[in-house]
Design a protein around this motif. Structure first.
Motif, mmCIF file in Angstrom:
data_model
loop_
_atom_site.group_PDB
_atom_site.id
_atom_site.type_symbol
_atom_site.label_atom_id
_atom_site.label_comp_id
_atom_site.label_asym_id
_atom_site.label_seq_id
_atom_site.Cartn_x
_atom_site.Cartn_y
_atom_site.Cartn_z
ATOM 1 N N PRO A 369 22.987 82.536 -25.111
ATOM 2 C CA PRO A 369 23.388 81.567 -24.069
ATOM 3 C C PRO A 369 24.404 80.580 -24.627
ATOM 4 O O PRO A 369 24.482 80.350 -25.838
ATOM 5 C CB PRO A 369 22.068 80.882 -23.698
ATOM 6 N N SER A 370 25.168 79.965 -23.721
ATOM 7 C CA SER A 370 26.227 79.056 -24.155
ATOM 8 C C SER A 370 25.666 77.776 -24.777
ATOM 9 O O SER A 370 26.231 77.238 -25.724
ATOM 10 C CB SER A 370 27.138 78.711 -22.978
ATOM 11 N N LEU A 371 24.553 77.272 -24.230
ATOM 12 C CA LEU A 371 23.924 76.063 -24.764
ATOM 13 C C LEU A 371 22.588 76.452 -25.369
ATOM 14 O O LEU A 371 21.715 76.993 -24.686
ATOM 15 C CB LEU A 371 23.728 75.020 -23.664
ATOM 16 N N VAL A 372 22.425 76.191 -26.637
ATOM 17 C CA VAL A 372 21.198 76.585 -27.327
ATOM 18 C C VAL A 372 20.925 75.592 -28.448
ATOM 19 O O VAL A 372 21.835 74.959 -28.980
ATOM 20 C CB VAL A 372 21.339 78.020 -27.891
ATOM 21 N N ALA A 373 19.647 75.446 -28.757
ATOM 22 C CA ALA A 373 19.236 74.549 -29.842
ATOM 23 C C ALA A 373 18.125 75.224 -30.636
ATOM 24 O O ALA A 373 17.366 76.051 -30.108
ATOM 25 C CB ALA A 373 18.772 73.209 -29.292
ATOM 26 N N GLU A 374 18.044 74.867 -31.892
ATOM 27 C CA GLU A 374 17.000 75.397 -32.752
ATOM 28 C C GLU A 374 15.633 75.034 -32.190
ATOM 29 O O GLU A 374 15.356 73.877 -31.867
ATOM 30 C CB GLU A 374 17.153 74.836 -34.172
ATOM 31 N N GLY A 375 14.765 76.052 -32.036
ATOM 32 C CA GLY A 375 13.423 75.839 -31.533
ATOM 33 C C GLY A 375 13.312 75.849 -30.024
ATOM 34 O O GLY A 375 12.203 75.683 -29.485
ATOM 35 N N MET A 376 14.401 76.007 -29.306
ATOM 36 C CA MET A 376 14.357 76.042 -27.844
ATOM 37 C C MET A 376 13.576 77.259 -27.371
ATOM 38 O O MET A 376 13.732 78.357 -27.897
ATOM 39 C CB MET A 376 15.778 76.076 -27.288
ATOM 40 N N ARG A 377 12.711 77.026 -26.356
ATOM 41 C CA ARG A 377 11.890 78.118 -25.852
ATOM 42 C C ARG A 377 12.675 78.900 -24.796
ATOM 43 O O ARG A 377 13.411 78.309 -23.993
ATOM 44 C CB ARG A 377 10.594 77.585 -25.253
ATOM 45 N N VAL A 378 12.523 80.228 -24.803
ATOM 46 C CA VAL A 378 13.246 81.089 -23.879
ATOM 47 C C VAL A 378 12.279 82.093 -23.274
ATOM 48 O O VAL A 378 11.124 82.248 -23.710
ATOM 49 C CB VAL A 378 14.392 81.836 -24.602
ATOM 50 N N ARG A 379 12.764 82.774 -22.240
ATOM 51 C CA ARG A 379 11.997 83.843 -21.616
ATOM 52 C C ARG A 379 12.716 85.157 -21.869
ATOM 53 O O ARG A 379 13.924 85.258 -21.678
ATOM 54 C CB ARG A 379 11.860 83.601 -20.112
ATOM 55 N N ILE A 380 11.972 86.150 -22.322
ATOM 56 C CA ILE A 380 12.543 87.452 -22.641
ATOM 57 C C ILE A 380 12.805 88.209 -21.351
ATOM 58 O O ILE A 380 11.950 88.276 -20.465
ATOM 59 C CB ILE A 380 11.609 88.264 -23.550
ATOM 60 N N ALA A 381 13.984 88.774 -21.207
ATOM 61 C CA ALA A 381 14.319 89.553 -20.017
ATOM 62 C C ALA A 381 13.340 90.705 -19.874
ATOM 63 O O ALA A 381 13.040 91.419 -20.840
ATOM 64 C CB ALA A 381 15.749 90.078 -20.118
ATOM 65 N N GLY A 382 12.800 90.858 -18.655
ATOM 66 C CA GLY A 382 11.833 91.920 -18.399
ATOM 67 C C GLY A 382 10.408 91.429 -18.370
ATOM 68 O O GLY A 382 9.502 92.152 -17.937
ATOM 69 N N SER A 383 10.144 90.159 -18.809
ATOM 70 C CA SER A 383 8.794 89.609 -18.730
ATOM 71 C C SER A 383 8.540 89.144 -17.294
ATOM 72 O O SER A 383 9.478 88.857 -16.547
ATOM 73 C CB SER A 383 8.636 88.448 -19.707
ATOM 74 N N PRO A 384 7.259 89.013 -16.835
ATOM 75 C CA PRO A 384 6.958 88.609 -15.461
ATOM 76 C C PRO A 384 7.554 87.248 -15.130
ATOM 77 O O PRO A 384 7.563 86.332 -15.947
ATOM 78 C CB PRO A 384 5.427 88.577 -15.419
ATOM 79 N N ASP A 385 8.054 87.090 -13.872
ATOM 80 C CA ASP A 385 8.630 85.814 -13.448
ATOM 81 C C ASP A 385 7.580 84.721 -13.485
ATOM 82 O O ASP A 385 6.453 84.893 -13.005
ATOM 83 C CB ASP A 385 9.199 85.929 -12.030
ATOM 84 N N GLY A 386 7.953 83.600 -14.006
ATOM 85 C CA GLY A 386 7.062 82.451 -14.030
ATOM 86 C C GLY A 386 6.092 82.466 -15.178
ATOM 87 O O GLY A 386 5.439 81.478 -15.431
ATOM 88 N N ALA A 387 5.955 83.605 -15.880
ATOM 89 C CA ALA A 387 5.004 83.673 -16.990
ATOM 90 C C ALA A 387 5.656 83.128 -18.234
ATOM 91 O O ALA A 387 6.856 83.200 -18.426
ATOM 92 C CB ALA A 387 4.558 85.114 -17.211
ATOM 93 N N LEU A 388 4.828 82.577 -19.094
ATOM 94 C CA LEU A 388 5.308 82.078 -20.378
ATOM 95 C C LEU A 388 4.733 82.993 -21.444
ATOM 96 O O LEU A 388 3.621 82.789 -21.917
ATOM 97 C CB LEU A 388 4.858 80.623 -20.597
ATOM 98 N N PRO A 389 5.478 84.073 -21.837
ATOM 99 C CA PRO A 389 4.916 85.016 -22.794
ATOM 100 C C PRO A 389 4.644 84.362 -24.125
ATOM 101 O O PRO A 389 5.332 83.431 -24.543
ATOM 102 C CB PRO A 389 6.027 86.072 -22.909
#
Length: 398
Positions: A369-389
């Protein structure tokens, strides 16, 4: 005055009515606030052994190109037919013939002079033997002049000179017939029957078909990646694959020839930091079972040179690299980690080889992504919407 006191009871009654409506109305449904996390695509890092391949462009050219010239003067009285550009000739075949009459006469005269010189030599030998016998009878110290030693030496040298003259005349006579120094194709012809030629006059140009060369320029970074056959190194050049595209500009019909990097030419260009190298391709015109056409002289080709093998390296997509050369990985808590890596050579058109900075099994962000920071939490593409894997092995992306 009466209106002022009437306002207070009306206000209290309105408040009571609103409170009653709220108390008797339906309760609002509780809504869960979802966390909005950036979505990233990942692929699993794999470390294995990779062979470096260096790519370059060049032009095919004959390894040997010869200008066939006349060695004696005279009139051309015969030429092989056909002997035009593109004609194939075999080694030793007669190409032109120069009028032989004066050279045949020179051979005859040289033989006559040799016969006279050898006859003189026989006479001087007989005279010297007779003189030696006479001096032995006298018992006196022989005189070299009386023994005929100088005369005999002069006769021997005269005979040797006559033999050399005959050999030269024979060679000139043989050179009246111009022959192909090697097999190949005629590039151009510059003499016709009836023309007078002098020694050194070019008659035609011929190039060999046994070996073609492709001269390419290699970047200085390739010096540590390929076993280059520099003089004195004792190394044998690595294999090379030469490919060419046939057809219109957008065609994808490609044919390949196997070659070998045989030598390095000259010195590195200080302006471009490239060093010239030569790839040899044997039998470029040989017919192939798959219908491959010949490697024509002057053809623009692409070369792939086999380099060294490197262990524990990863092929990382070019899209995974950020502007500063770093990449992003996702840890077990689905948080971004910024990594500095050592990308040292292209794996292919869309990936680079990385030999440090990544571990096997890590999840690499393919499109950061264009804006990112160390330790930032992300969602993996393909995981259920709204879930926090919670992490784990993500499915391989791209």
């Amino acid at each position: 005055m009466f209106r002022r006191f009437l306002f207070v009871p009306i206000l209290l009654g309105g408040v009571a009515a609103v409170a009653l409506l709220v108390a008797l109305g339906p309760e609002p449904e509780a809504q869960e606030i979802e966390a909005s996390l950036p979505e990233v695509q990942v692929q699993t890092v794999r470390l294995d052994t990779q062979r470096v391949r260096v790519h370059a462009d060049g032009t095919a050219r004959p390894a040997r190109r010869t200008r066939v010239a006349a060695q004696v003067a005279g009139e051309i009285v015969w030429a092989a037919d056909p002997l035009r550009a593109g004609a194939s000739v075999e080694e030793g075949i007669a190409l032109f013939r120069i009028r032989q009459t004066p050279y045949a006469q020179a051979v005859a005269e040289a033989r006559s002079r040799l016969a006279e010189a050898e006859l003189r030599l026989l006479r001087e030998r007989a005279a010297a033997e007779l003189a030696r016998t006479e001096w032995q009878r006298t018992g006196m110290e022989p005189d070299p002049l009386a023994l005929g030693a100088p005369q005999l030496q002069a006769a021997e040298e005269g005979a040797a000179a006559a033999r050399a003259a005959l050999a030269s005349a024979d060679e000139d006579f043989d050179n009246t017939e111009v022959r192909a120094p090697h097999a190949g194709l005629v590039v151009s012809r510059s003499a016709e029957v009836g023309e007078w030629v002098a020694p050194g006059r070019s008659l035609l140009e011929l190039f060999s078909l046994d070996v073609f060369e492709v001269r390419v320029s290699l970047p200085d970074a390739a010096l540590a990646l390929v076993d280059l056959p520099f003089p004195g190194s004792g190394r044998r050049g690595p294999g090379a694959r030469v490919t060419a595209t046939f057809g219109p500009p957008n065609a994808e019909v490609r044919w390949a020839w196997e070659g070998r990097l045989t030598r390095m030419e000259g010195e590195m260009d200080p302006a471009t930091r490239f060093v010239p190298a030569v790839i040899e391709v044997a039998r470029p015109y040989q017919q192939a079972p798959d219908g491959r056409p010949p490697l024509v002289a002057g053809m623009f080709v692409q070369v792939e040179i086999e380099g060294k093998e490197f262990g524990e390296v990863a092929a990382v997509p070019v899209s995974a690299f950020r502007a500063d050369g770093t990449v992003l990985v996702v840890d077990g808590e689905d948080r971004i980690r910024i990594r500095e890596v050592d990308a040292f050579w292209p794996a292919h058109e869309t990936a680079l080889l990385v030999r440090s900075g990544l571990r096997a099994g890590e999840r690499l962000v393919v499109f950061p992504p264009s804006l990112v920071a160390e330790g930032m939490r992300v969602r993996i593409a393909g995981s259920p919407d709204g879930a926090l894997p919670s992490g784990g092995n993500a499915p391989e992306g791209c």
